[in-house]
Scaffold this motif. Structure first.
Motif, mmCIF file in Angstrom:
data_model
loop_
_atom_site.group_PDB
_atom_site.id
_atom_site.type_symbol
_atom_site.label_atom_id
_atom_site.label_comp_id
_atom_site.label_asym_id
_atom_site.label_seq_id
_atom_site.Cartn_x
_atom_site.Cartn_y
_atom_site.Cartn_z
ATOM 1 N N HIS A 43 -7.129 -3.455 15.289
ATOM 2 C CA HIS A 43 -6.783 -4.368 14.015
ATOM 3 C C HIS A 43 -6.009 -3.613 12.784
ATOM 4 O O HIS A 43 -5.324 -5.121 12.640
ATOM 5 N N ALA A 44 -5.537 -2.764 12.595
ATOM 6 C CA ALA A 44 -4.754 -2.368 12.099
ATOM 7 C C ALA A 44 -3.399 -3.318 11.770
ATOM 8 O O ALA A 44 -2.741 -3.589 11.310
ATOM 9 N N VAL A 45 -2.881 -2.815 13.398
ATOM 10 C CA VAL A 45 -1.651 -3.157 13.830
ATOM 11 C C VAL A 45 -1.768 -4.683 13.734
ATOM 12 O O VAL A 45 -0.768 -4.853 13.157
ATOM 13 N N LEU A 46 -2.809 -5.462 13.610
ATOM 14 C CA LEU A 46 -2.582 -6.775 13.918
ATOM 15 C C LEU A 46 -2.184 -7.785 12.520
ATOM 16 O O LEU A 46 -1.641 -8.105 12.521
ATOM 17 N N HIS A 47 -3.573 -6.690 11.791
ATOM 18 C CA HIS A 47 -2.491 -7.362 10.274
ATOM 19 C C HIS A 47 -1.352 -6.937 9.752
ATOM 20 O O HIS A 47 -0.628 -7.544 8.797
ATOM 21 N N SER A 56 -4.467 -3.987 6.560
ATOM 22 C CA SER A 56 -4.353 -3.130 7.686
ATOM 23 C C SER A 56 -4.438 -1.875 7.202
ATOM 24 O O SER A 56 -4.713 -0.822 8.048
ATOM 25 N N ARG A 57 -4.195 -1.301 5.549
ATOM 26 C CA ARG A 57 -4.280 -0.241 5.529
ATOM 27 C C ARG A 57 -5.988 -0.069 5.717
ATOM 28 O O ARG A 57 -6.372 1.651 5.734
ATOM 29 N N TYR A 58 -6.735 -0.355 5.550
ATOM 30 C CA TYR A 58 -7.960 -0.776 5.189
ATOM 31 C C TYR A 58 -8.250 -0.192 6.743
ATOM 32 O O TYR A 58 -9.601 0.679 7.189
ATOM 33 N N TRP A 59 -8.146 -1.117 7.574
ATOM 34 C CA TRP A 59 -8.476 -1.166 9.361
ATOM 35 C C TRP A 59 -7.715 0.535 9.485
ATOM 36 O O TRP A 59 -8.349 1.190 10.678
ATOM 37 N N TYR A 60 -6.366 0.955 9.366
ATOM 38 C CA TYR A 60 -6.042 2.229 9.600
ATOM 39 C C TYR A 60 -7.050 3.019 9.008
ATOM 40 O O TYR A 60 -7.243 4.074 9.299
ATOM 41 N N SER A 61 -7.714 3.083 7.866
ATOM 42 C CA SER A 61 -8.827 3.719 7.232
ATOM 43 C C SER A 61 -10.153 4.505 8.457
ATOM 44 O O SER A 61 -10.413 5.827 8.230
ATOM 45 N N TYR A 67 -0.671 4.112 7.815
ATOM 46 C CA TYR A 67 0.192 2.059 7.737
ATOM 47 C C TYR A 67 1.606 2.785 7.959
ATOM 48 O O TYR A 67 1.871 2.309 8.693
ATOM 49 N N GLY A 68 1.960 3.744 7.796
ATOM 50 C CA GLY A 68 3.128 4.081 8.242
ATOM 51 C C GLY A 68 3.634 4.989 8.899
ATOM 52 O O GLY A 68 5.175 5.404 9.195
#
Length: 88
Positions: A43-47, A56-61, A67-68
Protein backbone atom coordinates in the motif's frame (compact mmCIF):
# COMPACT_ATOMS: atom_id res chain seq x y z
CA UNK A 1 -2.58 -13.19 13.41
CA UNK A 2 -4.99 -15.15 11.31
CA UNK A 3 -4.99 -14.61 7.58
CA UNK A 4 -8.03 -14.71 5.39
CA UNK A 5 -8.12 -17.41 2.70
CA UNK A 6 -6.17 -16.64 -0.46
CA UNK A 7 -4.36 -13.65 1.06
CA UNK A 8 -0.98 -14.69 -0.35
CA UNK A 9 -2.49 -14.99 -3.84
CA UNK A 10 -4.12 -11.58 -3.44
CA UNK A 11 -0.88 -9.92 -2.35
CA UNK A 12 0.96 -11.43 -5.31
CA UNK A 13 -1.85 -10.25 -7.58
CA UNK A 14 -1.57 -6.73 -6.13
CA UNK A 15 2.17 -6.69 -6.82
CA UNK A 16 1.68 -7.95 -10.37
CA UNK A 17 -1.05 -5.35 -10.93
CA UNK A 18 1.23 -2.59 -9.65
CA UNK A 19 4.07 -3.72 -11.91
CA UNK A 20 1.64 -3.75 -14.85
CA UNK A 21 0.52 -0.21 -14.07
CA UNK A 22 -2.93 -1.19 -12.81
CA UNK A 23 -2.83 0.99 -9.72
CA UNK A 24 -6.59 0.79 -9.07
CA UNK A 25 -6.69 -3.03 -8.97
CA UNK A 26 -3.57 -3.20 -6.83
CA UNK A 27 -4.92 -0.61 -4.41
CA UNK A 28 -8.33 -2.29 -4.10
CA UNK A 29 -6.65 -5.62 -3.39
CA UNK A 30 -4.30 -4.45 -0.62
CA UNK A 31 -7.11 -2.56 1.10
CA UNK A 32 -8.60 -5.95 1.97
CA UNK A 33 -5.67 -6.71 4.30
CA UNK A 34 -4.84 -3.43 6.04
CA UNK A 35 -3.76 -5.21 9.23
CA UNK A 36 -1.03 -7.18 7.48
CA UNK A 37 2.44 -5.57 7.38
CA UNK A 38 3.17 -6.83 3.85
CA UNK A 39 -0.13 -5.46 2.57
CA UNK A 40 0.69 -2.15 4.27
CA UNK A 41 4.10 -2.16 2.60
CA UNK A 42 2.54 -2.71 -0.82
CA UNK A 43 0.00 0.00 0.00
CA UNK A 44 2.87 2.38 0.86
CA UNK A 45 4.59 1.67 -2.45
CA UNK A 46 1.36 2.25 -4.36
CA UNK A 47 0.99 5.71 -2.85
CA UNK A 48 4.66 6.36 -3.61
CA UNK A 49 3.97 5.48 -7.25
CA UNK A 50 0.93 7.77 -7.18
CA UNK A 51 3.07 10.63 -5.88
CA UNK A 52 1.23 10.90 -2.56
CA UNK A 53 4.25 11.02 -0.23
CA UNK A 54 2.25 11.82 2.92
CA UNK A 55 -0.10 8.88 2.52
CA UNK A 56 2.80 6.66 1.49
CA UNK A 57 4.74 7.58 4.63
CA UNK A 58 1.67 6.74 6.74
CA UNK A 59 1.54 3.22 5.29
CA UNK A 60 5.30 2.81 5.70
CA UNK A 61 4.85 3.70 9.39
CA UNK A 62 2.77 0.52 9.70
CA UNK A 63 5.73 -1.57 8.46
CA UNK A 64 9.39 -2.03 9.38
CA UNK A 65 10.43 -0.15 6.23
CA UNK A 66 10.84 3.50 5.36
CA UNK A 67 9.83 5.76 2.50
CA UNK A 68 13.42 6.34 1.35
CA UNK A 69 14.71 2.79 1.78
CA UNK A 70 14.31 1.97 -1.92
CA UNK A 71 14.86 4.42 -4.78
CA UNK A 72 13.33 2.09 -7.39
CA UNK A 73 9.72 0.98 -6.81
CA UNK A 74 10.09 -1.98 -9.17
CA UNK A 75 13.01 -3.27 -7.12
CA UNK A 76 11.03 -2.69 -3.93
CA UNK A 77 8.03 -4.59 -5.29
CA UNK A 78 10.36 -7.44 -6.29
CA UNK A 79 11.65 -7.61 -2.70
CA UNK A 80 8.10 -7.64 -1.34
CA UNK A 81 7.11 -10.33 -3.84
CA UNK A 82 10.02 -12.48 -2.67
CA UNK A 83 8.91 -12.05 0.96
CA UNK A 84 5.32 -13.02 0.11
CA UNK A 85 6.44 -16.05 -1.90
CA UNK A 86 8.82 -17.21 0.83
CA UNK A 87 6.05 -17.11 3.43
CA UNK A 88 7.27 -14.02 5.29
Amino acid sequence: MSYRPHMKIDLLDAIDAALAGDWQRAHKTVQQDEDDPLACWIHAVLHKIEGDAGNSRYWYSRTTHSYGEFADVEQELAVIKHEVESGR
